[in-house]
Motif scaffolding. Structure first.
Motif, PDB file in Angstrom:
ATOM      1  N   LEU A  31      57.850  12.569  35.523  1.00 54.01           N
ATOM      2  CA  LEU A  31      56.964  12.516  34.357  1.00 54.01           C
ATOM      3  C   LEU A  31      56.541  13.925  33.749  1.00 54.01           C
ATOM      4  CD1 LEU A  31      54.554   9.668  35.686  1.00 54.01           C
ATOM      5  CD2 LEU A  31      56.534   9.504  34.202  1.00 54.01           C
ATOM      6  N   GLU A  32      56.018  13.939  32.547  1.00 56.76           N
ATOM      7  CA  GLU A  32      55.541  15.084  32.245  1.00 56.76           C
ATOM      8  C   GLU A  32      54.062  14.820  32.347  1.00 56.76           C
ATOM      9  OE1 GLU A  32      54.224  17.320  27.931  1.00 56.76           O
ATOM     10  OE2 GLU A  32      55.777  15.631  27.741  1.00 56.76           O
ATOM     11  N   ALA A  33      53.210  15.799  33.391  1.00 57.74           N
ATOM     12  CA  ALA A  33      52.108  15.595  33.827  1.00 57.74           C
ATOM     13  C   ALA A  33      51.305  16.680  33.857  1.00 57.74           C
ATOM     14  CB  ALA A  33      52.085  15.013  34.860  1.00 57.74           C
ATOM     15  N   TYR A  34      49.794  16.564  33.799  1.00 56.22           N
ATOM     16  CA  TYR A  34      48.881  17.904  33.822  1.00 56.22           C
ATOM     17  C   TYR A  34      47.869  17.609  34.859  1.00 56.22           C
ATOM     18  CZ  TYR A  34      51.800  18.643  29.545  1.00 56.22           C
ATOM     19  OH  TYR A  34      52.791  19.181  28.903  1.00 56.22           O
ATOM     20  N   ARG A  35      47.285  18.500  35.317  1.00 53.91           N
ATOM     21  CA  ARG A  35      46.086  18.262  36.237  1.00 53.91           C
ATOM     22  C   ARG A  35      44.965  19.084  35.743  1.00 53.91           C
ATOM     23  NH1 ARG A  35      45.147  16.054  41.300  1.00 53.91           N
ATOM     24  NH2 ARG A  35      47.556  15.970  41.718  1.00 53.91           N
ATOM     25  N   GLY A  36      43.635  18.836  35.642  1.00 53.76           N
ATOM     26  CA  GLY A  36      42.651  19.461  35.332  1.00 53.76           C
ATOM     27  C   GLY A  36      41.362  18.735  35.843  1.00 53.76           C
ATOM     28  N   SER A  37      40.136  19.196  34.942  1.00 55.01           N
ATOM     29  CA  SER A  37      38.909  18.455  35.420  1.00 55.01           C
ATOM     30  C   SER A  37      38.191  18.544  33.966  1.00 55.01           C
ATOM     31  CB  SER A  37      37.995  19.146  36.501  1.00 55.01           C
ATOM     32  OG  SER A  37      37.986  20.645  36.100  1.00 55.01           O
ATOM     33  N   VAL A  38      37.228  17.642  34.110  1.00 54.77           N
ATOM     34  CA  VAL A  38      36.011  17.255  33.101  1.00 54.77           C
ATOM     35  C   VAL A  38      34.797  16.857  33.875  1.00 54.77           C
ATOM     36  CG1 VAL A  38      35.495  16.011  31.098  1.00 54.77           C
ATOM     37  CG2 VAL A  38      37.796  16.462  31.364  1.00 54.77           C
ATOM     38  N   ALA A  39      33.892  17.816  33.594  1.00 52.18           N
ATOM     39  CA  ALA A  39      32.494  17.453  34.048  1.00 52.18           C
ATOM     40  C   ALA A  39      32.597  17.168  35.570  1.00 52.18           C
ATOM     41  CB  ALA A  39      31.700  16.314  33.327  1.00 52.18           C
ATOM     42  N   GLN A 228      40.846   9.776  22.180  1.00 52.50           N
ATOM     43  CA  GLN A 228      40.626  10.959  23.284  1.00 52.50           C
ATOM     44  C   GLN A 228      39.038  11.515  23.231  1.00 52.50           C
ATOM     45  OE1 GLN A 228      44.208  13.735  23.516  1.00 52.50           O
ATOM     46  NE2 GLN A 228      44.548  12.719  21.540  1.00 52.50           N
ATOM     47  N   SER A 229      38.676  11.683  22.141  1.00 50.18           N
ATOM     48  CA  SER A 229      37.144  11.927  22.161  1.00 50.18           C
ATOM     49  C   SER A 229      36.196  10.911  22.981  1.00 50.18           C
ATOM     50  CB  SER A 229      36.737  12.042  20.417  1.00 50.18           C
ATOM     51  OG  SER A 229      37.428  12.993  19.952  1.00 50.18           O
ATOM     52  N   PHE A 230      36.561   9.715  22.640  1.00 54.74           N
ATOM     53  CA  PHE A 230      35.676   8.709  23.399  1.00 54.74           C
ATOM     54  C   PHE A 230      36.113   8.983  24.772  1.00 54.74           C
ATOM     55  CE2 PHE A 230      35.213   4.471  25.390  1.00 54.74           C
ATOM     56  CZ  PHE A 230      33.751   4.389  25.320  1.00 54.74           C
ATOM     57  N   VAL A 231      37.203   9.084  25.337  1.00 53.86           N
ATOM     58  CA  VAL A 231      37.411   9.078  26.860  1.00 53.86           C
ATOM     59  C   VAL A 231      36.865  10.390  27.346  1.00 53.86           C
ATOM     60  CG1 VAL A 231      39.286   9.502  28.407  1.00 53.86           C
ATOM     61  CG2 VAL A 231      39.658   7.532  26.952  1.00 53.86           C
ATOM     62  N   LEU A 232      36.836  11.432  26.585  1.00 58.79           N
ATOM     63  CA  LEU A 232      36.168  12.564  27.006  1.00 58.79           C
ATOM     64  C   LEU A 232      34.699  12.327  27.412  1.00 58.79           C
ATOM     65  CD1 LEU A 232      37.586  15.824  24.889  1.00 58.79           C
ATOM     66  CD2 LEU A 232      37.599  15.161  27.547  1.00 58.79           C
ATOM     67  N   LEU A 235      34.480  10.115  30.546  1.00 58.54           N
ATOM     68  CA  LEU A 235      34.571  11.038  31.856  1.00 58.54           C
ATOM     69  C   LEU A 235      33.190  11.761  32.431  1.00 58.54           C
ATOM     70  CD1 LEU A 235      38.117  12.463  30.933  1.00 58.54           C
ATOM     71  CD2 LEU A 235      37.640  10.774  32.921  1.00 58.54           C
ATOM     72  N   GLN A 236      32.285  11.818  31.506  1.00 61.46           N
ATOM     73  CA  GLN A 236      31.032  12.463  31.742  1.00 61.46           C
ATOM     74  C   GLN A 236      29.941  11.597  32.065  1.00 61.46           C
ATOM     75  OE1 GLN A 236      30.500  15.946  28.982  1.00 61.46           O
ATOM     76  NE2 GLN A 236      32.192  15.144  28.094  1.00 61.46           N
ATOM     77  N   SER A 237      30.340  10.260  32.196  1.00 60.29           N
ATOM     78  CA  SER A 237      29.328   9.156  32.375  1.00 60.29           C
ATOM     79  C   SER A 237      29.550   8.567  33.638  1.00 60.29           C
ATOM     80  CB  SER A 237      29.694   8.067  31.214  1.00 60.29           C
ATOM     81  OG  SER A 237      29.665   8.565  30.003  1.00 60.29           O
ATOM     82  N   PRO A 238      28.460   7.887  34.212  1.00 64.43           N
ATOM     83  CA  PRO A 238      28.475   7.265  35.473  1.00 64.43           C
ATOM     84  C   PRO A 238      29.219   5.963  35.317  1.00 64.43           C
ATOM     85  CG  PRO A 238      26.358   6.800  34.311  1.00 64.43           C
ATOM     86  CD  PRO A 238      27.237   7.802  33.548  1.00 64.43           C
ATOM     87  N   LEU A 239      30.655   6.012  35.783  1.00 65.42           N
ATOM     88  CA  LEU A 239      31.358   4.906  35.498  1.00 65.42           C
ATOM     89  C   LEU A 239      31.145   3.722  36.601  1.00 65.42           C
ATOM     90  CD1 LEU A 239      34.703   6.829  34.760  1.00 65.42           C
ATOM     91  CD2 LEU A 239      33.451   5.157  33.182  1.00 65.42           C
TER      92      LEU A 239
END
Length: 244
Positions: A31-39, A228-232, A235-239
């Motif tokens: 797979l083409e994959a990427y690791r990072g972090s948001v909030a 993508q804007s919504f998923v960002l 990611l910053q919400s208490p899921l």
């Protein structure tokens, strides 16, 4: 805490997230994959490729190799007319459906229940075409979208192998399954998530209506940007994730 994994069929549907997460390439099988972090949340983005076979294969590779807190499938989708969605809006899945699998008879098309062979079993129950999804995650996402002022609807999705390019095909599909929109990967990802016991959420930006094909009425870029804007924001919400 395990990462949140976000899958899409193309890099276009993930590029905004990869950039926002300052993600770097990582090795993950083929797979083409990427690791990072948001909030402060670790995020793993991966490209599945188009279609159900690619999506199932990619999801299996991911879930066999990584412990995942939440699996999110994003991308674009075609909205069925009359379902309250327009180009640029968001659709959030409450269920997924393998809308092509079935039997064509002289009396018309029927789902897999006609031959009595399910796609798979879960919890001792056969799953023929429709895959139910965690309702709490979908409801939370819809409420968040509305707080953000984003046009969104939640409801059933259909996964197809052939994109529908006629109004007649839209009517045919809706005669068999109620649905908000169609896509080409979601049901396969949902099946793998269910089998591996991983919470799953699917969010699609609407690129077009399912009608007689007219590319001048489409907005692919706007659809993938909206998702993508919504998923960002998500990611910053208490899921509301279940404890496992």
């Amino acid at each position: 805490m395990p990462p949140i994994a976000i899958l899409a069929s193309t890099i276009m549907e993930l590029s905004q997230l990869v950039k926002a997460a300052s993600a770097v390439p990582v090795e993950l099988g083929h797979l083409e994959a990427y690791r990072g972090s948001v909030a402060g949340r670790e995020v793993l983005c991966a490209v599945t490729g188009i279609g159900k076979a690619n999506a199932a294969s990619a999801t299996t590779v991911l879930l066999e190799r990584k412990e995942i807190e939440l699996l999110v499938n994003i991308g674009c989708g075609g909205a069925f007319p009359g379902q309250g969605l327009s180009v640029g809006g968001l659709a959030i899945a409450t269920s997924e459906c393998f809308a092509d699998e079935g039997v064509l008879t002289p009396q018309g098309w029927h789902g897999l229940d006609l031959i009595g062979i399910p796609l798979f079993e879960h919890g001792g129950r056969p799953v023929f075409n429709a895959v139910e999804l965690p309702g709490e995650l979908a409801s939370f996402s819809l409420q968040l979208a509305r707080r953000l002022g984003v046009s969104a609807q939640q409801g059933p999705f259909l996964t197809v192998s052939t994109c529908s390019g006629t109004s007649a095909r839209a009517a045919e599909l809706l005669a068999h399954f109620p649905a908000l929109c169609e896509n080409m990967e979601g049901a396969a990802v949902a099946q793998m998530a269910l089998l591996y016991g991983v919470p799953f959420l699917e969010v699609r930006g609407i690129s077009n209506l399912v009608e007689d094909r007219d590319l001048s009425r489409w907005d692919l870029k706007g659809a993938v940007t909206a998702a993508q804007s919504f998923v960002l924001e998500l990611l910053q919400s208490p899921l509301p994730l279940p404890h496992r």
